[in-house]
Every structure is written in structure tokens, then in C-alpha cells.
Design a protein around this motif. Structure first.
Motif, PDB file in Angstrom:
ATOM      1  N   ARG A 134      10.408  -3.952  -5.409  1.00  0.00           N
ATOM      2  CA  ARG A 134       9.163  -3.941  -4.610  1.00  0.00           C
ATOM      3  C   ARG A 134       8.108  -3.072  -5.290  1.00  0.00           C
ATOM      4  N   TRP A 185       7.817   3.409  -2.707  1.00  0.00           N
ATOM      5  CA  TRP A 185       8.966   2.541  -2.956  1.00  0.00           C
ATOM      6  C   TRP A 185       9.905   3.163  -3.977  1.00  0.00           C
ATOM      7  N   ALA A 189      14.132  -1.766  -3.461  1.00  0.00           N
ATOM      8  CA  ALA A 189      12.958  -0.889  -3.407  1.00  0.00           C
ATOM      9  C   ALA A 189      12.283  -0.811  -4.772  1.00  0.00           C
ATOM     10  N   LEU A 198       5.517   4.973   3.881  1.00  0.00           N
ATOM     11  CA  LEU A 198       5.179   3.624   3.410  1.00  0.00           C
ATOM     12  C   LEU A 198       4.381   2.863   4.464  1.00  0.00           C
TER      13      LEU A 198
END
Length: 184
Positions: A180, A158, A177, A144
Motif C-alpha cells: 500500500r 503505511w 501495508a 492513517l
């Protein structure tokens, strides 16, 4: 007798030392009264009207900051054909259930393309298959960080992180996550 001789030698040494200090290579340090000491020559002066037009000294140039490269990259490195081949081979090994061999192939790909998020996500999936979830989460986070502004890579990262966290029992982290990923 001996002490008298020592006193005379000490007196001679003292007088000669003082005389050496009183005169130097430029003459005596004492200036007789009424006479001026010789003056040092004047430093060269530049008349401002006699300078050549168009000549700009380095010290007079305006300071322009050098363009700096950002401390991070907007995108990770693209996969080279060799690294892509290793990732594809690792995917097929992982599909056949040989996660250890997949990790080996992916570590080679990592050495070829160390700034590719795709390699780190693949390593994360391989470590998930080995049930090494802490390592899988770390590789996902590294991927990431390298995804940069690539929204598709970030979204898949994510989602992968949510999957890893859910497998570790971190439901709140998995939900964060996924949120996101949905915001991308």
C-alpha cells in the motif's frame, strides 16, 4: 319515599343535561324547516392578476440543497507550534530511551492537536519502544485515518504499520501495508 325523590332528581338532571346539549353559544342546533342556515363568510381570494410583480413566496422558491461539508477531512490538522514543540521533545526523549516520558509529552500534544496524524504516528513509535505493539498498531491506524489525501503522511503511516505488524509477527499484514505504501 326516598327512592321516589331520587327518581325525580335523576329526571330533572337528565332533562337539564339534554337541554344544555340542545343549545349552545351560537343558538339552537335545530334549524326550522324552510329556512337556510346562515352561511359562513367566504375566504379571501387573491386574483392572480393583481399580485405584485417580482414577489416570490417562500413556498414557490425552488429548493436548493445547502452545501454540505464532507463527513471526513481531506487533511488532518496542522500541528500548532506548541504541539510541534511537544512532538520534538518526545522525539528527543525517545532517542534517549525514555519512552514513558515521550508518551506523556505526546499525549499532551494529542490534546492540543487531536486531528493530527503526525502526533498519532509519534505515539505509535513510542508505544513500539514500550513493546506495546497492539496499542502502537491502533495509533498507526488512527493516524492513517487522519492523514487524508496527504500522500507523504500516508506513505510514512503505511510503512510504520508494516513495521508494527512485522514486529507482531503478522507478515502478511506487513506485506500488504508495504504494498500500500509503494502504491502511493
Amino acid at each position: 319515599m326516598k327512592s321516589e325523590l331520587m327518581k325525580r332528581w335523576a329526571l330533572v338532571a337528565l332533562v337539564s343535561g339534554l337541554s344544555a346539549c340542545a343549545s349552545g353559544p351560537g343558538g339552537s342546533i335545530y334549524v326550522p324547516a324552510g329556512e337556510e342556515a346562515p352561511r359562513a363568510p367566504e375566504p379571501p381570494r387573491v386574483d392572480p392578476g393583481t399580485q405584485e410583480p417580482g414577489v416570490v413566496r417562500k413556498s414557490e422558491q425552488p429548493e436548493t440543497p445547502e452545501p454540505r461539508s464532507p463527513s471526513y477531512q481531506d487533511q488532518g490538522d496542522e500541528l500548532s507550534p506548541a504541539a510541534r514543540s511537544l512532538v520534538q521533545k518526545a522525539d528527543s526523549l525517545l532517542a534517549s530511551g525514555d519512552a514513558r516520558a515521550a508518551v506523556s509529552q505526546l499525549e499532551r500534544a494529542q490534546r492540543i492537536a487531536p486531528r493530527s496524524s503526525e502526533v498519532y504516528f509519534a505515539l505509535s513509535r513510542a508505544y513500539m519502544a514500550l513493546d506495546q505493539l497492539g496499542t502502537a498498531e491502533q495509533f498507526t491506524l488512527k493516524g492513517l485515518s487522519l492523514a487524508g489525501s496527504d500522500a507523504a503522511a500516508q506513505r510514512s503511516g503505511w510503512l510504520l504499520l508494516a513495521e508494527v505488524r512485522r514486529a507482531r509477527g503478522n507478515m502478511a499484514g506487513a506485506d500488504q501495508a508495504e504494498a500500500r505504501a509503494a502504491s502511493l
